[in-house]
Design a protein around this motif. Structure first.
Motif, mmCIF file in Angstrom:
data_model
loop_
_atom_site.group_PDB
_atom_site.id
_atom_site.type_symbol
_atom_site.label_atom_id
_atom_site.label_comp_id
_atom_site.label_asym_id
_atom_site.label_seq_id
_atom_site.Cartn_x
_atom_site.Cartn_y
_atom_site.Cartn_z
ATOM 1 N N UNK A 220 0.784 -1.383 -0.198
ATOM 2 C CA UNK A 220 -0.104 0.099 0.052
ATOM 3 C C UNK A 220 0.995 1.134 0.021
ATOM 4 N N UNK A 221 1.924 1.301 0.709
ATOM 5 C CA UNK A 221 2.939 2.478 0.835
ATOM 6 C C UNK A 221 3.562 2.401 -0.585
ATOM 7 N N UNK A 225 3.299 6.019 -3.194
ATOM 8 C CA UNK A 225 4.511 6.464 -3.761
ATOM 9 C C UNK A 225 4.397 6.698 -5.188
ATOM 10 N N UNK A 226 3.886 5.622 -6.003
ATOM 11 C CA UNK A 226 3.947 5.746 -7.341
ATOM 12 C C UNK A 226 2.777 6.579 -7.977
ATOM 13 N N UNK A 227 1.869 6.700 -6.951
ATOM 14 C CA UNK A 227 0.593 7.632 -7.217
ATOM 15 C C UNK A 227 0.871 9.093 -6.836
ATOM 16 N N UNK A 228 1.883 9.232 -6.152
ATOM 17 C CA UNK A 228 2.214 10.557 -5.344
ATOM 18 C C UNK A 228 1.253 11.232 -4.557
ATOM 19 N N UNK A 246 8.316 20.238 -5.286
ATOM 20 C CA UNK A 246 9.318 20.094 -6.177
ATOM 21 C C UNK A 246 10.009 18.886 -6.328
ATOM 22 N N UNK A 247 10.294 18.525 -5.224
ATOM 23 C CA UNK A 247 11.105 17.247 -4.967
ATOM 24 C C UNK A 247 10.499 16.091 -4.939
ATOM 25 N N UNK A 248 9.070 15.982 -4.691
ATOM 26 C CA UNK A 248 8.525 14.774 -4.762
ATOM 27 C C UNK A 248 7.806 14.635 -6.349
ATOM 28 N N UNK A 249 8.622 14.311 -7.423
ATOM 29 C CA UNK A 249 8.178 14.292 -8.582
ATOM 30 C C UNK A 249 8.421 12.991 -8.958
ATOM 31 N N UNK A 250 7.752 12.362 -9.754
ATOM 32 C CA UNK A 250 8.231 10.790 -10.572
ATOM 33 C C UNK A 250 9.283 10.626 -11.137
ATOM 34 N N UNK A 251 9.615 11.831 -11.876
ATOM 35 C CA UNK A 251 10.762 11.770 -12.925
ATOM 36 C C UNK A 251 12.106 12.253 -12.218
#
Ligand code: ATP
Length: 284
Positions: A220-221, A225-228, A246-251
């Motif tokens: 679930x965690x 994460x991958x769904x932000x 700004x930091x928590x972006x997938x790329x």
């Protein structure tokens, strides 16, 4: 220190912590004025059984290399030795406990503390990255506090040199679920940006008291994460929310580097060259 050390050179005192493949004790040297150390004891059998031999060797080499720079945010490794059962890492004793314990005791920290501690973290990660080292397991348990309240990063057991990261350790998840970067989950990739991701999670936690992604189980965690999928629970300043966003972006290529982080407007009051002020403890 000179000559080969043995466990008998130290008096082992209380247990400071327990990791997945080590136990850490406070110890004093029998000679040399009884100076305090933290000795990390790794059972040889356990390390071999868990196939961690390579990681322990990497931890020792990277810490030795990083220590040459004498950066205050990296735990000092004084020496290593072994006997029939164990490997021993003689480390600087960092007496103020884990950042996680501070967060558990205090809950969310005041902005001035968050900024000061986070600036020290960014400065240390920037130094590490300039040396070509990815920590890969940054989290509040691995950030210790000195007596005066300045940060010291420990546990380089998951770290790798940048040159080896792609071919060597990329496919393995060795970090901690809550702080693992999406590129590791999605593409089995890990680079400098993965440490920056963890910094974003830690900044969120400094201001909110808990990490941004925490499900009822690891899966679930990972989904969060991958769904932000994270929410702000306690109001905080627009500068902090913008920085975390700004930091928590997938790329990972779209994330700021540690150097770029230093230029963020939230840090406009920080003089990165004034080392004495930057490295003052929050309790000094
Ligand atoms: P992990 O399972 O996270 O990989 P590990 O086996 O690598 O853990 P460490 O994280 O290095 O072990 O140490 C375990 C704990 O021991 C730390 O979280 C901390 O509480 C304590 N500790 C480690 N190094 C020091 C130190 N230099 N001074 C004081 N306490 C320390």
């Amino acid at each position: 220190m000179s000559g080969k050390r043995t466990p008998g050179d130290y008096v082992f005192l209380e247990q400071l912590g327990q990791g997945s493949y080590s136990t850490v004790f406070r110890a004093v040297e029998r000679t040399n004025g009884g100076r305090n150390y933290a000795i990390k004891v790794c059972g040889k059998k356990h390390i071999i059984r868990e196939k961690k031999v390579k990681y322990v060797t990497i931890e020792k080499d990277l810490l030795n290399n990083l220590a040459r720079g004498g950066h205050p945010g990296i735990v000092r490794l004084f020496c290593t030795f072994h006997d029939a059962e164990n490997l021993y890492f003689v480390l600087e004793y960092v007496s103020g406990g884990e950042l996680l314990s501070l967060l558990r005791r205090n809950g969310p920290l005041p902005e001035s503390w968050s900024k000061h501690l986070f600036a020290q973290l960014v400065d240390t990660v920037d130094y590490m990255h300039a040396q070509g080292v990815i920590h890969r397991d940054l989290k509040p348990e691995n950030v210790l506090l000195s007596q005066e309240g300045r940060i010291v990063i420990t546990d380089f057991g998951a770290a790798c040199a940048l040159s080896n990261s792609a071919q060597d350790r990329a496919a393995s998840f060795v970090g901690t679920a809550e702080y693992v970067a999406p590129e590791l989950l999605l593409y089995s990739q890990c680079g400098l940006g993965s440490d920056v991701w963890a910094l974003g999670c830690i900044l969120y936690q400094l201001t909110q008291g808990a990490p941004p992604f925490r499900g009822e189980n690891e899966l679930k965690t990972f989904e969060q994460i991958v769904a932000l999928d994270y929410k702000w629970k306690i109001p905080t300043t627009p500068q902090i929310t913008a920085l975390v966003r700004n930091i928590l972006v997938l790329d990972p290529m779209q994330r700021p580097s540690s150097k770029q982080l230093k230029q963020n407007s939230w840090f406009s009051s920080i003089d990165w060259n004034d080392r004495a002020t930057l490295w003052k403890g929050i309790w000094e």
